[in-house]
Structure formats: C-alpha cells, structure tokens
Design a protein around this motif. Structure first.
Motif, PDB file in Angstrom:
ATOM      1  N   UNK A   1       0.956  11.308  15.257  1.00 12.24           N
ATOM      2  CA  UNK A   1       0.685  11.154  13.951  1.00 12.24           C
ATOM      3  C   UNK A   1       0.335   9.521  13.777  1.00 12.24           C
ATOM      4  N   UNK A   2      -0.335   9.124  12.726  1.00 17.37           N
ATOM      5  CA  UNK A   2      -0.372   7.772  12.475  1.00 17.37           C
ATOM      6  C   UNK A   2       0.574   7.083  11.346  1.00 17.37           C
ATOM      7  N   UNK A   3       0.505   5.798  11.480  1.00 11.70           N
ATOM      8  CA  UNK A   3       1.466   5.175  10.572  1.00 11.70           C
ATOM      9  C   UNK A   3       0.564   4.212   9.968  1.00 11.70           C
ATOM     10  N   UNK A   4       0.437   4.259   8.520  1.00 11.51           N
ATOM     11  CA  UNK A   4      -0.391   3.051   7.845  1.00 11.51           C
ATOM     12  C   UNK A   4       0.666   2.333   7.041  1.00 11.51           C
ATOM     13  N   UNK A   5      -0.003   1.057   6.682  1.00  9.67           N
ATOM     14  CA  UNK A   5       0.560   0.262   5.848  1.00  9.67           C
ATOM     15  C   UNK A   5      -0.179  -0.573   4.902  1.00  9.67           C
ATOM     16  N   UNK A   6       0.183  -1.112   3.682  1.00 12.14           N
ATOM     17  CA  UNK A   6      -0.482  -2.155   2.899  1.00 12.14           C
ATOM     18  C   UNK A   6       0.457  -2.937   2.120  1.00 12.14           C
ATOM     19  N   UNK A   7       0.157  -4.118   2.329  1.00 13.93           N
ATOM     20  CA  UNK A   7       1.105  -5.173   1.436  1.00 13.93           C
ATOM     21  C   UNK A   7       0.356  -6.229   1.116  1.00 13.93           C
TER      22      UNK A   7
ATOM     23  N   UNK B   1      -3.651   0.371  17.783  1.00 15.06           N
ATOM     24  CA  UNK B   1      -2.954  -0.440  16.821  1.00 15.06           C
ATOM     25  C   UNK B   1      -4.250  -1.078  16.215  1.00 15.06           C
ATOM     26  N   UNK B   2      -4.228  -1.464  14.584  1.00 19.01           N
ATOM     27  CA  UNK B   2      -5.053  -2.512  14.281  1.00 19.01           C
ATOM     28  C   UNK B   2      -4.322  -3.100  12.996  1.00 19.01           C
ATOM     29  N   UNK B   3      -4.828  -4.299  12.627  1.00 16.22           N
ATOM     30  CA  UNK B   3      -4.294  -5.049  11.694  1.00 16.22           C
ATOM     31  C   UNK B   3      -5.342  -5.857  10.967  1.00 16.22           C
ATOM     32  N   UNK B   4      -5.691  -5.809   9.707  1.00 17.88           N
ATOM     33  CA  UNK B   4      -6.656  -6.666   9.104  1.00 17.88           C
ATOM     34  C   UNK B   4      -6.164  -7.079   7.548  1.00 17.88           C
TER      35      UNK B   4
ATOM     36  N   UNK C   1     -10.070  -5.361  -5.243  1.00 12.40           N
ATOM     37  CA  UNK C   1     -10.849  -5.513  -6.664  1.00 12.40           C
ATOM     38  C   UNK C   1     -10.207  -6.442  -7.700  1.00 12.40           C
ATOM     39  N   UNK C   2      -8.805  -6.769  -7.464  1.00 13.95           N
ATOM     40  CA  UNK C   2      -7.974  -7.435  -8.512  1.00 13.95           C
ATOM     41  C   UNK C   2      -7.994  -8.983  -7.821  1.00 13.95           C
ATOM     42  N   UNK C   3      -8.598  -9.233  -6.817  1.00 17.42           N
ATOM     43  CA  UNK C   3      -8.602 -10.423  -6.169  1.00 17.42           C
ATOM     44  C   UNK C   3      -7.542 -10.970  -5.210  1.00 17.42           C
ATOM     45  N   UNK C   4      -6.458  -9.886  -4.844  1.00 15.07           N
ATOM     46  CA  UNK C   4      -5.366 -10.278  -4.329  1.00 15.07           C
ATOM     47  C   UNK C   4      -5.718  -9.765  -2.724  1.00 15.07           C
ATOM     48  N   UNK C   5      -5.062 -10.742  -1.775  1.00 13.44           N
ATOM     49  CA  UNK C   5      -5.277 -10.331  -0.349  1.00 13.44           C
ATOM     50  C   UNK C   5      -4.256  -9.264   0.038  1.00 13.44           C
ATOM     51  N   UNK C   6      -4.781  -8.493   0.534  1.00 10.63           N
ATOM     52  CA  UNK C   6      -4.011  -7.312   0.999  1.00 10.63           C
ATOM     53  C   UNK C   6      -4.153  -7.168   2.569  1.00 10.63           C
TER      54      UNK C   6
END
Length: 73
Positions: A26-32, A2-5, A10-15
């Motif tokens: 399988x692998x589960x990916x997320x972006x928020x 597991x990894x989280x960062x 490019x729009x200056x938003x923290x994701x």
C-alpha cells in the motif's frame, strides 16, 4: 520508496506532501499546510505505478484547508 516535497497551492498556501510505500504494497500519502497542525492522510490499497508527485497531489484536489487551525505557540 519515500518522497517529500513542498508546493504552493492555488490559494497561495505552502503545502507539504509526502509519499511512502508501506510493507504490504500500500501507499501512505499526506498533505499539510505550512503552520498548521492538521495533516490530511490517505492510504491507497493499490498505489499507482509509476509513482508521480502529480498523482499524489491529485488525491488532495478537493482542497488542502482541512478545517485547519494555526499551530499553537
């Protein structure tokens, strides 16, 4: 594995990105985007090996807006 960062897009938003290997290979990916309730997720049936953060981020290159709305208070 597991990894989280966090990364500024490019729009200056923290994701916040996450990568989790699932038991079935399988692998589960997320972006928020910080401050938003919406989470975009992807399940990869055959994840890339070796894992790389850049590889995960590339799955969300279409943008990380997701029609997001601010988190309610």
């Amino acid at each position: 594995m597991q990894d989280e960062w966090k990364k500024v897009n490019p729009d200056g938003q923290l994701v916040k990105f996450t990568y989790s290997e699932l038991a079935d290979g399988k692998a589960f990916l997320t972006a928020q985007i910080a401050g938003n309730e919406v989470v975009c997720s992807v399940i990869l049936p055959q994840p890339e090996h070796p894992f790389s953060r850049e590889g995960v981020e590339s799955h969300f290159d279409h943008g990380t807006n997701f029609g997001a709305r601010p988190r309610s208070k």
